[in-house]
Design an enzyme around this catalytic site. Sequence first.
Site, PDB file in Angstrom:
ATOM      1  N   ARG A   1      12.190   0.529   3.237  1.00 41.48           N
ATOM      2  CA  ARG A   1      13.154   0.128   2.218  1.00 41.48           C
ATOM      3  C   ARG A   1      14.366   1.048   2.173  1.00 41.48           C
ATOM      4  O   ARG A   1      15.437   0.675   1.688  1.00 41.48           O
ATOM      5  CB  ARG A   1      12.453   0.005   0.853  1.00 41.48           C
ATOM      6  CG  ARG A   1      11.514  -1.204   0.814  1.00 41.48           C
ATOM      7  CD  ARG A   1      10.552  -1.161  -0.348  1.00 41.48           C
ATOM      8  NE  ARG A   1       9.572  -0.099  -0.255  1.00 41.48           N
ATOM      9  CZ  ARG A   1       8.436  -0.169   0.438  1.00 41.48           C
ATOM     10  NH1 ARG A   1       8.107  -1.274   1.068  1.00 41.48           N
ATOM     11  NH2 ARG A   1       7.609   0.851   0.483  1.00 41.48           N
TER      12      ARG A   1
ATOM     13  N   GLU B   1       0.530   9.357  -0.073  1.00 46.45           N
ATOM     14  CA  GLU B   1      -0.321   9.163  -1.259  1.00 46.45           C
ATOM     15  C   GLU B   1      -1.623   8.472  -0.842  1.00 46.45           C
ATOM     16  O   GLU B   1      -2.677   8.715  -1.398  1.00 46.45           O
ATOM     17  CB  GLU B   1       0.441   8.300  -2.275  1.00 46.45           C
ATOM     18  CG  GLU B   1      -0.241   8.117  -3.600  1.00 46.45           C
ATOM     19  CD  GLU B   1       0.513   7.146  -4.505  1.00 46.45           C
ATOM     20  OE1 GLU B   1       1.560   6.636  -4.090  1.00 46.45           O
ATOM     21  OE2 GLU B   1       0.017   6.910  -5.615  1.00 46.45           O
TER      22      GLU B   1
END
Length: 173
Positions: free
Chosen positions: A60, A97
Amino acid sequence: MAKTVKDYIRTIVDFPHEGILFRDVTTLFADPRGFRMAIDQLLHPYAGEPIDKVVGLEARGFILGGAIAHQLTLGFVPIRKKGKLPGTTIAQDYQLEYGEAIVEIHDDALKPGEKVLLVDDLLATGGTAEAGIKLIERLGAEVVGCAFIVDLPELGGRKKLEAMGMDVHVLCE
Ligand code: PRP
Ligand code: ADE
């Protein structure tokens, strides 16, 4: 009341794994007012500053970085996941993460001394951005700013980048 950038972002529960609240910016990108607001706010601190290149982090960060580079009349350089760039690259591994990965940059994409604005949609642990900064610095270029739409403060990414001496610009938490 006028909508803010945050109002256009939706949350998808349990994506890509159970327990992850995925902050989905595609709804922001799809809205003409939202997208323009995000681009304008992301580049605002850097307009008129001496910057040579915008570097975007896959995926993105490409959408945001391309629009920012166009608006500032700068070139755009991608940092991609391993195996996607066609030319000679340098690589950096990092923790996510939810997993680990390797990112790459073309070894001739930046010249020593060039000033770079690094862009991505979201800052979580900061592992991706840290890997990007290391790649940029290994080519001898300098990161003058790191711009993100979202920061997830509980994951510590902003603190990690600021401890590296980075200027961090985020639009919402
Ligand atoms: C997301 C996001 C950042 C990164 C942030 O990308 O777009 O690049 O995670 O996480 P971090 O601060 O903990 O490193 P993702 O790895 O999901 O890849 P994608 O953009 O290719 O979907
Ligand atoms: N990248 C890492 N953590 C994320 C999250 N919670 N939402 C969106 N992208 C992410």
